[in-house]
Scaffold this active site. Structure first.
Site, PDB file in Angstrom:
ATOM      1  N   ASP A 158       0.832  -1.203   0.000  1.00 30.69           N
ATOM      2  CA  ASP A 158       0.000   0.000   0.000  1.00 30.69           C
ATOM      3  C   ASP A 158       0.869   1.257   0.000  1.00 30.69           C
ATOM      4  O   ASP A 158       2.047   1.233   0.356  1.00 30.69           O
ATOM      5  CB  ASP A 158      -0.915  -0.008   1.226  1.00 30.69           C
ATOM      6  CG  ASP A 158      -2.183   0.814   1.014  1.00 30.69           C
ATOM      7  OD1 ASP A 158      -2.321   1.444  -0.059  1.00 30.69           O
ATOM      8  OD2 ASP A 158      -3.041   0.827   1.913  1.00 30.69           O
ATOM      9  N   GLU A 217       3.311   6.573  -2.676  1.00 31.05           N
ATOM     10  CA  GLU A 217       3.179   7.742  -3.556  1.00 31.05           C
ATOM     11  C   GLU A 217       3.844   9.000  -3.001  1.00 31.05           C
ATOM     12  O   GLU A 217       3.797  10.047  -3.648  1.00 31.05           O
ATOM     13  CB  GLU A 217       1.689   8.050  -3.788  1.00 31.05           C
ATOM     14  CG  GLU A 217       0.890   6.921  -4.395  1.00 31.05           C
ATOM     15  CD  GLU A 217       0.145   6.084  -3.360  1.00 31.05           C
ATOM     16  OE1 GLU A 217      -0.655   5.226  -3.750  1.00 31.05           O
ATOM     17  OE2 GLU A 217       0.387   6.315  -2.150  1.00 31.05           O
ATOM     18  N   ASP A 230      -8.943   4.105  -3.768  1.00 26.00           N
ATOM     19  CA  ASP A 230     -10.025   4.330  -2.797  1.00 26.00           C
ATOM     20  C   ASP A 230     -11.209   5.067  -3.422  1.00 26.00           C
ATOM     21  O   ASP A 230     -11.361   6.285  -3.268  1.00 26.00           O
ATOM     22  CB  ASP A 230      -9.494   5.151  -1.617  1.00 26.00           C
ATOM     23  CG  ASP A 230      -8.348   4.465  -0.894  1.00 26.00           C
ATOM     24  OD1 ASP A 230      -8.221   3.238  -1.037  1.00 26.00           O
ATOM     25  OD2 ASP A 230      -7.589   5.151  -0.189  1.00 26.00           O
TER      26      ASP A 230
END
Length: 787
Positions: A474, A477, A538
């Site tokens: 996850d 970024e 998301d």
């Protein structure tokens, strides 16, 4: 007590997300995407325009380009202040020491009979050429023998079986043609735009007045009606013509805005070519937004490296993934249903959920523990807390006995209270600032440091060794742009590369330990497709977010990614039942499928009607597993997406290039999800006849209003196709691959298909004529029933 644990955890998550924030663009805040386009219209800067080919050796296809200097000048006309690029003299002193019109290296490298590479530089390059992490072998092959040279009037020509490249000397141009002589695109010189008042950036590089750094603008022509697709998992309109695309890895905080978790510096054109910008710096691409006939790739790097591919979409993707890597075939269990929420907190939670899945007969293969499996929620220390996971190895073994693998969440940021924070910093494994401290609150793993990679992998190794099936890779970024990295570069060059390094670190370890290399990742860059699978971030819990997610899936599929997934129902809030109902079959007809997000996500937490519908959609997927698995294998070998735009299969069908809310699931099934509760929708069908998967009704090509069947989705099979099925099982572990049902969808009685089984070493072709199997390629290993 078991349910209380889940409910209390759910309440904590809901409270956290009800107070969540997201990044506001255009406010110059931490890790806002870097858009360099303004540097190419700054009055202070100097622009060096590619003017002429000053030297060239046809044998090596290397030479030099002469660049002339320009700056923006202004004029006032009728109360408007107008601008244009105007030639200027050199401004250096002493003038004897600096070139007024520099002559700089340029080359063309021929990679295959469909692929070639343009390289240019804006100044001396003192950094050694290291193998590129974006290229599967680190370098691009030379295949100049596939192209025949000819001297032409005013320039040079190279021709292959599939296209032609013409280089003119004065003015300098590169023209690209297909095998029939159609001009696909060409470089843009100032003379090409002298017939417009609009100030257009030609093929050039900029020298910034602020620091004398240089960046390229590769300006290429666009034809009337030309469409541009790709650039990664982009949530904006599918056809990028008329948009500006900023390629900077970003926590997009949703799926209905212009930033991207997965930008990829690659695009393809409806005219029959693709372009790979082989760079890691920020890139801003004006796809005919400012000036419709010109596509300007504004690349932060001080040298230019572009690969061009000629052909139909499948040809282009095959060539691109030959260069950057094809996605390996994931293990069978990963294609099963993944049950998740944010978050399960304990072994007891997990046991309760898998027991309920089996009790309710919801076929499933994976249970995912998200942020709550650590001792402190979100604090990634890679250790099961003993109070909630007394014997994790036994838990994993028990789950596998029940047909479940487990997936674990983590991220590469060590928060200040994490005990690993000091260990990471003291070993020099964190990204640094210009003083040598850390640039943000968290210590961020520097994956450009081999020592840091090994340190990180050793934290994960015990989890993989005890049987964890997948690590959720996850975030990734937020690598700081101003950070200093062990590679010797700043984040200007490392930020976009960070997800690729991150994906690779986890996949390499997983492959080393269990031979599978499978991960579940969010962020990417070019080459990340080698480390499947990636999911779509998301989304909001709305049908508009569902539609944007579909567009993003099409776009990333056109960027080299064979496998992709998304959170069924969305993520941010509890999903309304009607949205979850429509999203479920869409998820089930994607290469990988997971229910995840804010609770509740478990289908039994909704109405009995919903539970029954969810079960039917899931059953459909599990019965389709031979088709899904076979199409996955073929797609993996060809570098094409399982979740594909219609025009990938039907490039000669003009209507297919216009569709952004349908997709081909493999080569033979067309899927049109529902985005409202009307139970029907307009569906576009390409050339040929199509047979409704649920009703059996036959449709001709063109537009139709079609009602969904019992499962709220429209799926049609291409006439003449065999769709292999298998007996329903509650896990892929229990599937009997020795008995395959061949469902024939044909108006003539003749049909073809493919089959790849878990113990196969190759894809087999299967054919049916007059309801009889022509040949059994598996002999006695597999028995077939033709329906």
């Amino acid at each position: 007590m078991k349910k209380l644990s889940i409910l209390l955890g759910a309440l904590a998550v809901v409270l956290m997300y009800s107070n969540s924030f997201a990044q506001l663009q255009g406010t110059d805040v931490l890790n806002e995407p870097t858009d360099i386009s303004s540097d190419f219209s700054d009055y202070r800067n100097t622009y060096y325009v590619a003017e002429e080919l000053s030297s060239f050796d046809p044998k090596t296809a290397k030479g030099t380009i002469k660049y002339n200097r320009y700056e923006y000048s202004t004029a006032m006309a009728f109360n408007n202040l107008l601008s244009r690029l105007s030639p200027v003299n050199a401004n250096e002193f002493p003038g004897t020491e600096y070139a007024a019109s520099p002559e700089l290296p340029f080359s063309i490298q021929f990679v295959s009979d469909r692929t070639f590479r343009i390289k240019a530089t804006s100044g001396p390059q003192y950094v050694s050429n290291e193998p590129s992490l974006m290229l599967v072998t680190g370098t691009a092959p030379d295949n100049m023998s596939a192209w025949k040279y000819a001297k032409v009037e005013g320039g040079h020509s190279y021709t292959s079986a599939h296209g032609k490249v013409v280089i003119t000397e004065k003015p300098w141009h590169v023209y690209i043609y297909d095998e029939e002589g159609k001009l696909l695109t060409s470089t843009v010189h100032v003379s090409d735009v002298s017939n417009t008042f609009t100030p257009v950036t030609p093929f050039s590089y900029v020298r910034r007045a602020s620091d004398y750094s240089r960046s390229y603008a590769a300006s290429m022509s666009l034809s009337p009606g030309e469409k541009i697709f790709g650039f990664g998992e982009s949530f904006t309109e599918f056809n990028k013509r008329g948009q500006k695309v900023v390629l900077w890895v970003d926590d997009a905080n949703g799926t209905q805005n212009e930033t991207m978790y997965k930008p990829i510096p690659f695009y393809m054109s409806s005219r029959g070519y693709g372009v790979f910008m082989h760079h890691t710096t920020p890139i801003s691409v004006d796809v005919g937004k400012y000036y419709s006939p010109v596509n300007t790739m504004m690349i932060g790097d001080d040298e230019l490296d572009l690969f061009y591919f000629i052909g139909d979409p499948k040809d282009i993707l095959d060539e691109y993934t030959d260069l950057t890597g094809k996605a390996p075939m994931p293990p069978l269990w990963t294609f099963g249903f993944w049950m998740s929420r944010i978050t399960y907190f304990s072994e007891a939670d997990g046991r309760e959920v898998i027991s309920k899945l089996r009790e309710e007969k919801i076929p499933s293969d994976v249970i995912h523990f998200d942020t709550g499996w650590f001792g402190v929620d979100w604090r990634a220390d890679y250790i099961f807390p003993k109070d909630r996971f007394p014997n994790p190895k036994k838990m994993i073994s028990d789950f596998k006995d029940e047909g479940f693998h487990i997936s674990l969440w983590q991220l590469p940021y060590m928060t200040p209270k994490n005990k690993l924070y000091d260990e990471l910093v003291e070993n020099g494994y964190a990204i640094k600032d210009r003083k040598g401290n850390i640039p943000v609150e968290d210590a961020i793993i520097d994956f450009s440091n081999p020592g840091a990679v090994k340190w990180y992998q050793e934290k994960l190794r015990p989890l993989i060794e005890m049987g964890v099936g997948a690590i959720k890779v996850d975030f990734g970024e937020a690598a700081p742009e101003e950070g200093l990295y062990a590679s010797g570069k700043t984040g200007f060059y490392e930020h976009n590369l960070y997800p690729l390094r991150y994906n690779k670190a986890v996949s390499d370890l997983t492959r080393e330990v269990n031979g599978e290399g499978f991960i579940w990742a969010r962020s990417t860059w070019a080459g990340s497709q080698r480390y499947p699978v990636h999911w779509g971030g998301d989304p909001a819990t709305t049908t508009s977010a569902m539609a944007a997610t579909l567009r993003a899936g099409l776009s990333i599929g056109l960027s080299g990614f064979t496998f992709w997934s998304h959170d069924i129902g969305g993520f941010v809030t509890a999903t309304p039942e009607d949205v979850y109902r429509l999203w479920t079959p869409f998820g089930m007809l994607t290469s990988h499928v997971r229910s995840h997000g804010n609770p509740p996500t478990e289908p039994w937490e909704y109405s009995d009607e919903f539970l029954d519908g969810f079960r039917k959609a899931d059953n459909m997927r599990y019965k389709l597993m031979p088709y899904i698995y076979s199409q996955a294998k073929e797609s993996s070998e060809q570098g094409i997406p399982m979740f594909r735009a219609l025009f990938v299969e039907f490039p000669d069908d003009a209507g297919s290039w216009l569709i952004d809310n349908q997709y081909m699931f493999g080569s033979d099934m067309l899927v049109a999800p529902l985005f409202d509760n009307s139970g029907e929708r307009d569906v576009y069908l390409p050339d040929g006849k199509w047979i409704d998967y649920q009703s059996g009704e036959v449709y001709d090509e063109g537009w139709h209003t079609i009602e969904a069947g019992e499962i709220p989705i429209i799926a049609l099979i291409k006439d003449g196709s065999i769709i292999p099925h298998i007996e329903l099982a509650q896990s892929t572990k229990y599937m009997d691959w020795s008995k395959i049902r061949l469902k024939v969808y044909s108006t003539t009685g003749t049909a073809d298909g493919i089959l790849f089984t878990p113990d196969s070493d190759r894809i087999e072709t299967i054919s049916v004529q007059d309801k009889k199997l022509s040949k059994n390629p598996y002999g006695r290993k597999v028995s077939f029933t033709v329906e």
